[in-house]
Scaffold this active site. Structure first.
Site, PDB file in Angstrom:
ATOM      1  N   TYR A 202       3.605  27.320  -6.674  1.00 23.09           N
ATOM      2  CA  TYR A 202       4.515  27.790  -5.628  1.00 23.09           C
ATOM      3  C   TYR A 202       5.975  27.577  -5.991  1.00 23.09           C
ATOM      4  CZ  TYR A 202       0.710  28.296  -2.207  1.00 23.09           C
ATOM      5  OH  TYR A 202      -0.406  28.676  -1.525  1.00 23.09           O
TER       6      TYR A 202
ATOM      7  N   MET B  13      -1.657  22.602  -1.022  1.00 25.51           N
ATOM      8  CA  MET B  13      -2.463  21.929  -0.014  1.00 25.51           C
ATOM      9  C   MET B  13      -3.816  21.481  -0.576  1.00 25.51           C
ATOM     10  SD  MET B  13      -3.727  23.164   3.754  1.00 25.51           S
ATOM     11  CE  MET B  13      -2.094  23.592   4.313  1.00 25.51           C
TER      12      MET B  13
ATOM     13  N   ARG C 204       9.589  -7.402  13.343  1.00 22.09           N
ATOM     14  CA  ARG C 204       8.764  -6.223  13.567  1.00 22.09           C
ATOM     15  C   ARG C 204       8.034  -6.396  14.897  1.00 22.09           C
ATOM     16  NH1 ARG C 204       4.303  -4.399   9.129  1.00 22.09           N
ATOM     17  NH2 ARG C 204       3.220  -6.219   9.958  1.00 22.09           N
TER      18      ARG C 204
ATOM     19  N   LYS D 111      -7.999  -2.597   8.310  1.00 23.46           N
ATOM     20  CA  LYS D 111      -7.333  -1.505   9.025  1.00 23.46           C
ATOM     21  C   LYS D 111      -7.240  -0.254   8.151  1.00 23.46           C
ATOM     22  CE  LYS D 111      -2.867  -3.420   7.567  1.00 23.46           C
ATOM     23  NZ  LYS D 111      -1.790  -4.349   7.954  1.00 23.46           N
TER      24      LYS D 111
HETATM   25  C1  PLP Z   1      -1.742  -5.398   6.915  1.00 26.85           C
HETATM   26  C2  PLP Z   1      -1.500  -6.823   7.233  1.00 26.85           C
HETATM   27  C3  PLP Z   1      -1.994  -7.856   6.410  1.00 26.85           C
HETATM   28  C4  PLP Z   1      -2.635  -7.600   5.066  1.00 26.85           C
HETATM   29  O1  PLP Z   1      -1.637  -7.621   4.056  1.00 26.85           O
HETATM   30  P1  PLP Z   1      -2.005  -7.436   2.504  1.00 26.85           P
HETATM   31  O2  PLP Z   1      -0.678  -7.464   1.840  1.00 26.85           O
HETATM   32  O3  PLP Z   1      -2.681  -6.122   2.375  1.00 26.85           O
HETATM   33  O4  PLP Z   1      -2.900  -8.570   2.126  1.00 26.85           O
HETATM   34  C5  PLP Z   1      -1.876  -9.163   6.856  1.00 26.85           C
HETATM   35  N1  PLP Z   1      -1.260  -9.445   8.025  1.00 26.85           N
HETATM   36  C6  PLP Z   1      -0.720  -8.481   8.815  1.00 26.85           C
HETATM   37  C7  PLP Z   1      -0.028  -8.881  10.073  1.00 26.85           C
HETATM   38  C8  PLP Z   1      -0.813  -7.149   8.439  1.00 26.85           C
HETATM   39  O5  PLP Z   1      -0.244  -6.205   9.208  1.00 26.85           O
END
Ligand code: PLP
Length: 369
Positions: free
Chosen positions: A264, A313, A136, A38
């Site tokens: 700045y 920036m 979550r 991701k």
């Molecule tokens: C992002 C994520 C992972 C990966 O976690 P890492 O700590 O980067 O290995 C695994 N499971 C879920 C549900 C995630 O959101």
């Protein structure tokens, strides 16, 4: 070649392979491995990472959102892809691109069944997410009967896996809580398998889970940060190799007198003659303002040069007093020589955040063997 003429993120796929082999060595050979790619593979290059991982025989990919999965399919990735956080508005894209949704609530489960019906699917692969304490996303234990009742009347979808996520897998002080999550997941796994009448895969470990709770690897593990070379643990970090090196160059050097200011809002005030270097990287590239005012440093010819004043920036200014350097010289922001975790900690954050913050404006160069 990793010579630098402008701000560039170099990605070392040999390091990725090393990290994959290391993480695999910590789990049973039959356990499946899901590579979490991701957020542009944690700010690197999602397609390059996924292609390499597919070549290495990874079993699954995970992305957060549907458009990330579509990007992988458009690049020719054939391996199954779990979408961790689909929304009902994206379900057509899921099915059209053969992506596998995480279903985490009654609302999302019903909506997906409707979408699968509309597209005349049979046994479409889905994953059921359970909340075991992170609070979550996910169904709770009490939802099992409702889920199974719904699934029994539905030929359109089939559960490939059930999964959950640890809240504090990297924290030894929370071991008791993590073990309670694992026990809870085991129980609800058994209950759902019994009621469903077939056996989906189970998974709950992220990178730190693989390191600290290998007894809970079940049929698959999910790793992101470890693949990119960070282990959330000073004992594990030396075994991993950061895949990303962020380099830039010195655009200009200034000699600053006492009583002058830099940047700045005149946030840095000099109290003696100093030498500064201006670098072509700023908050639009991912180096946020919290890194300024001396909190984080870059590496120039092996020496630490703190960011002074406010981050602009497109630029930062660093203090290079006493460092023998000139315009055009190479600067390392983070990489194997100076970790992203180290850079991030100066601003009170973690490797995950700085890695994923590196914006798409920064050129990526992929180095393969
Ligand atoms: C992002 C994520 C992972 C990966 O976690 P890492 O700590 O980067 O290995 C695994 N499971 C879920 C549900 C995630 O959101």
């Amino acid at each position: 070649m990793d010579k630098v003429g402008e701000t560039t993120l170099f990605l070392d796929l040999a390091a990725l392979e090393h990290n994959y082999n290391y993480l695999r060595s910590r789990i049973a050979p039959e356990t499946k491995f899901m590579a979490v790619v991701k957020a542009f593979a944690y700010g690197s290059d999602m397609v390059a990472v996924a292609k390499k991982m597919e070549k290495l025989g990874v079993d699954y990919f995970a992305v957060a959102y549907v458009n990330e999965g579509i990007l992988l399919r458009d690049a020719g990735i054939k391996t199954p892809i779990l979408v961790l956080h689909p929304l009902a508005s994206n379900f057509d894209g899921i099915i059209d691109y053969c992506l596998e949704p995480s279903l985490y609530s009654n609302h999302i489960l019903s909506q997906f069944i409707e979408a699968a019906k509309a597209k005349k699917q049979v046994d479409y692969p889905v994953h059921i997410k359970f909340n075991t304490g992170l609070n979550r996303l996910g169904f709770n234990q009490e939802d099992i009967d409702t889920i199974v009742d719904k699934l029994k009347d539905t030929k359109e979808i089939k559960v490939v896996s059930i999964f959950s996520h640890l809240a504090a897998s990297e924290d030894p002080k929370e071991q008791e809580f993590s073990i309670a999550q694992i026990d809870g997941f085991k129980k609800l796994g058994n209950a759902i398998i019994q009621k469903l009448g077939y056996v989906p895969m189970r998974h709950m470990l992220n990178t730190s889970g693989i390191i600290n709770y290998p007894q809970a690897q079940f049929e698959m593990v999910r790793s992101g940060i470890g693949l990119y070379g960070y282990g959330n643990d000073a004992k594990i970090d030396p075994k991993l190799k950061p895949i990303a090196t962020l380099k830039t160059i010195i655009s200009q050097i200034h000699e600053i007198g006492a009583d002058e200011s830099v940047g700045y809002n005149r946030a840095f005030k000099s109290n003696g003659p100093i030498k500064t270097a201006t670098l072509p990287i700023g908050h639009a590239d991912g180096i946020g303002r919290p890194y300024g005012k001396g909190r984080a440093s870059v590496l120039i010819h092996g020496k630490m040069a703190p960011i002074i004043g406010n981050v602009c920036m497109d630029m930062i200014m660093v203090d290079v007093t006493g460092i023998d350097c000139k315009e055009g010289d190479e600067v390392i922001v983070f990489g194997p020589q100076k970790s992203a975790e180290n850079f991030a900690s100066g601003a009170g954050t973690i490797s995950y955040e700085i890695l994923t913050a590196i914006s798409q404006r920064v050129k990526r160069v992929v180095l393969d063997d």
